[in-house]
Design a protein around this motif. Sequence first.
Motif, PDB file in Angstrom:
ATOM      1  N   UNK A  97       0.960  -1.128   0.046  1.00 32.27           N
ATOM      2  CA  UNK A  97      -0.046   0.121  -0.121  1.00 32.27           C
ATOM      3  C   UNK A  97       0.941   1.282  -0.005  1.00 32.27           C
ATOM      4  N   UNK A  98       0.534   2.308  -1.186  1.00 38.24           N
ATOM      5  CA  UNK A  98       1.262   3.316  -0.997  1.00 38.24           C
ATOM      6  C   UNK A  98       0.440   4.534  -0.532  1.00 38.24           C
ATOM      7  N   UNK A  99       0.706   5.338   0.374  1.00 40.61           N
ATOM      8  CA  UNK A  99      -0.132   6.570   0.746  1.00 40.61           C
ATOM      9  C   UNK A  99       0.533   7.751   0.347  1.00 40.61           C
ATOM     10  N   UNK A 100       0.169   8.640  -0.440  1.00 35.12           N
ATOM     11  CA  UNK A 100       0.787   9.822  -0.944  1.00 35.12           C
ATOM     12  C   UNK A 100      -0.064  11.077  -0.285  1.00 35.12           C
ATOM     13  N   UNK A 101       0.881  12.042   0.227  1.00 35.13           N
ATOM     14  CA  UNK A 101       0.436  13.283   0.780  1.00 35.13           C
ATOM     15  C   UNK A 101       0.498  14.319  -0.525  1.00 35.13           C
ATOM     16  N   UNK A 118       0.384  -2.096  -6.363  1.00 32.79           N
ATOM     17  CA  UNK A 118       0.321  -1.150  -5.180  1.00 32.79           C
ATOM     18  C   UNK A 118      -1.291  -0.897  -4.943  1.00 32.79           C
ATOM     19  N   UNK A 119      -1.651  -0.851  -3.844  1.00 31.18           N
ATOM     20  CA  UNK A 119      -2.996  -0.048  -3.528  1.00 31.18           C
ATOM     21  C   UNK A 119      -2.541   1.154  -3.293  1.00 31.18           C
ATOM     22  N   UNK A 120      -3.170   2.187  -3.726  1.00 31.22           N
ATOM     23  CA  UNK A 120      -2.671   3.699  -3.794  1.00 31.22           C
ATOM     24  C   UNK A 120      -3.685   4.466  -3.218  1.00 31.22           C
ATOM     25  N   UNK A 121      -3.317   5.409  -2.121  1.00 31.53           N
ATOM     26  CA  UNK A 121      -4.383   6.084  -1.495  1.00 31.53           C
ATOM     27  C   UNK A 121      -3.410   7.732  -1.777  1.00 31.53           C
ATOM     28  N   UNK A 122      -4.461   8.780  -2.231  1.00 25.85           N
ATOM     29  CA  UNK A 122      -3.814  10.118  -2.349  1.00 25.85           C
ATOM     30  C   UNK A 122      -4.501  10.731  -1.138  1.00 25.85           C
ATOM     31  N   UNK A 123      -3.996  11.751  -0.485  1.00 21.14           N
ATOM     32  CA  UNK A 123      -4.690  12.480   0.618  1.00 21.14           C
ATOM     33  C   UNK A 123      -4.331  13.925   0.535  1.00 21.14           C
ATOM     34  N   UNK A 129      -7.647   9.956 -11.188  1.00 18.51           N
ATOM     35  CA  UNK A 129      -6.784   8.726 -11.521  1.00 18.51           C
ATOM     36  C   UNK A 129      -7.604   7.287 -11.165  1.00 18.51           C
ATOM     37  N   UNK A 130      -8.202   6.864 -12.029  1.00 15.22           N
ATOM     38  CA  UNK A 130      -8.940   5.728 -11.724  1.00 15.22           C
ATOM     39  C   UNK A 130      -7.999   4.669 -11.148  1.00 15.22           C
ATOM     40  N   UNK A 131      -8.751   3.939 -10.115  1.00 15.62           N
ATOM     41  CA  UNK A 131      -8.063   3.013  -9.199  1.00 15.62           C
ATOM     42  C   UNK A 131      -7.445   3.524  -7.898  1.00 15.62           C
ATOM     43  N   UNK A 132      -7.162   4.710  -8.079  1.00 16.91           N
ATOM     44  CA  UNK A 132      -6.822   5.364  -6.594  1.00 16.91           C
ATOM     45  C   UNK A 132      -7.840   5.968  -5.780  1.00 16.91           C
ATOM     46  N   UNK A 133      -7.669   5.505  -4.677  1.00 16.90           N
ATOM     47  CA  UNK A 133      -8.718   6.111  -3.681  1.00 16.90           C
ATOM     48  C   UNK A 133      -8.121   7.287  -3.257  1.00 16.90           C
ATOM     49  N   UNK A 134      -9.164   8.393  -3.104  1.00 19.47           N
ATOM     50  CA  UNK A 134      -8.843   9.821  -2.811  1.00 19.47           C
ATOM     51  C   UNK A 134      -9.326  10.265  -1.397  1.00 19.47           C
ATOM     52  N   UNK A 135      -8.651  10.807  -0.450  1.00 17.98           N
ATOM     53  CA  UNK A 135      -9.155  11.272   0.814  1.00 17.98           C
ATOM     54  C   UNK A 135      -8.772  12.771   1.014  1.00 17.98           C
ATOM     55  N   UNK A 136      -9.951  13.428   1.394  1.00 17.64           N
ATOM     56  CA  UNK A 136      -9.865  14.609   1.824  1.00 17.64           C
ATOM     57  C   UNK A 136      -9.523  15.097   3.234  1.00 17.64           C
ATOM     58  N   UNK A 137      -9.435  14.134   4.065  1.00 15.87           N
ATOM     59  CA  UNK A 137      -9.042  14.084   5.630  1.00 15.87           C
ATOM     60  C   UNK A 137      -7.652  14.889   5.649  1.00 15.87           C
ATOM     61  N   UNK A 138      -7.378  15.504   6.906  1.00 23.44           N
ATOM     62  CA  UNK A 138      -6.290  15.824   7.380  1.00 23.44           C
ATOM     63  C   UNK A 138      -5.148  14.618   7.182  1.00 23.44           C
ATOM     64  N   UNK A 139      -3.937  14.655   6.780  1.00 19.34           N
ATOM     65  CA  UNK A 139      -3.059  13.712   6.355  1.00 19.34           C
ATOM     66  C   UNK A 139      -2.608  12.955   7.640  1.00 19.34           C
ATOM     67  N   UNK A 140      -2.447  13.569   8.652  1.00 20.87           N
ATOM     68  CA  UNK A 140      -2.106  12.936   9.924  1.00 20.87           C
ATOM     69  C   UNK A 140      -3.311  11.881  10.277  1.00 20.87           C
ATOM     70  N   UNK A 141      -4.669  12.528  10.329  1.00 20.53           N
ATOM     71  CA  UNK A 141      -5.671  11.724  10.680  1.00 20.53           C
ATOM     72  C   UNK A 141      -5.828  10.381   9.870  1.00 20.53           C
ATOM     73  N   UNK A 142      -5.538  10.524   8.566  1.00 15.84           N
ATOM     74  CA  UNK A 142      -5.936   9.405   7.622  1.00 15.84           C
ATOM     75  C   UNK A 142      -4.704   8.555   7.889  1.00 15.84           C
ATOM     76  N   UNK A 143      -3.355   8.745   8.025  1.00 13.86           N
ATOM     77  CA  UNK A 143      -2.294   7.939   8.726  1.00 13.86           C
ATOM     78  C   UNK A 143      -2.805   6.921   9.760  1.00 13.86           C
ATOM     79  N   UNK A 144      -3.287   7.916  10.913  1.00  8.63           N
ATOM     80  CA  UNK A 144      -3.796   7.094  12.051  1.00  8.63           C
ATOM     81  C   UNK A 144      -4.862   5.981  11.809  1.00  8.63           C
TER      82      UNK A 144
END
Length: 334
Positions: free
Chosen positions: A163-167, A185-190, A202-217
């Motif tokens: 899993x790759x989390x990109x900020x 990779x499972x890909x998440x962009x925040x 980007x198809x296949x990539x999950x997008x989050x609008x949360x604060x990055x530290x909250x998402x990491x936790x």
Amino acid sequence: MDSLDLQVLTEARRWFAEGRRVWLVTVLETWGSAPRPPGALLALRDDGQVVGSVSGGCVEDDLIDRVRHGERVATPALVNYGVSKEEAARFGLPCGGNLRLLQEPLSSVAWIDELLARTARHELVARRLDLSSGSVTLETASRGEAFSFDGHTLRALFGPRWRLVMIGAGQLTRVLAQMALALDFEVICCDPREEYHLGWDVPGCRFSTAMPDDLVVELALDPHSAVVALTHDPKLDDLALLEALKSPAFYVGALGSRDNTARRKERLALFDLSPGEIDRLHGPVGLHLGARTPAEIAVSILAELIAVRHGVDLAQKKTGSAVPPLRAAELQQA
């Protein structure tokens, strides 16, 4: 692990639910230059349809032909290919390679249901098959374990995708996401900034609008996870890095020059991080390839991710980088 194995099990479960007869075929051992490693998995349907691969050559064709001509094993059975150079050539095994397979009938999908549910929770699971009885049990596995077969019992590992989390959702992130998806990779962009996330496509990539530290936790990062901070904004990057460096994530990196990395480490030292945790930060992120364009920088980042994942020397780091040229195994122990 490769998510292809999970795709094989998912398709086998669907076929079984449709009332079809299904067999699983697993690579047990290889000699010479056989194309697929032990543990590689294939599912074979009663009409000859397959998903997955055990050789990448003519072995699959022979397995299909056997089923279509009525050879349908009722208990786990061993199958050997390439016992001579002539047969190896016939089945597309290079350099006289040999291949030993296990073919087993699928009689229940209850264990597949459980395995897929557990891997979706980012658990690492071992499937144990007793050849004499055909019974399957699932066990908790540990990172570092490997596929095994002792002649009586098969033990295969199934686990979460890497899993790759990109900020940050800039141009580099877009290219990095596309390449990481191609690498399975499972890909998440925040990125909580509206001007960035509104145009993300980007198809296949999950997008989050949360604060990055909250998402990491929230993600509860595990040893199959990597985090890369790409915004250049300390308010977004640093807090996410703070949480990621305290986690078991196998890789944590941040975009920026050596001077910026040094200042970032000084800021991180003001929080509850140990020197060892701060030293886990990869910065400048990526291997030194002379990269200049977003695509080239993305290649350098993924090259470093892959090297760390496989325990390969990080020989191509810039002099003065936060992470010097050390063995990846040493980095993970720091």
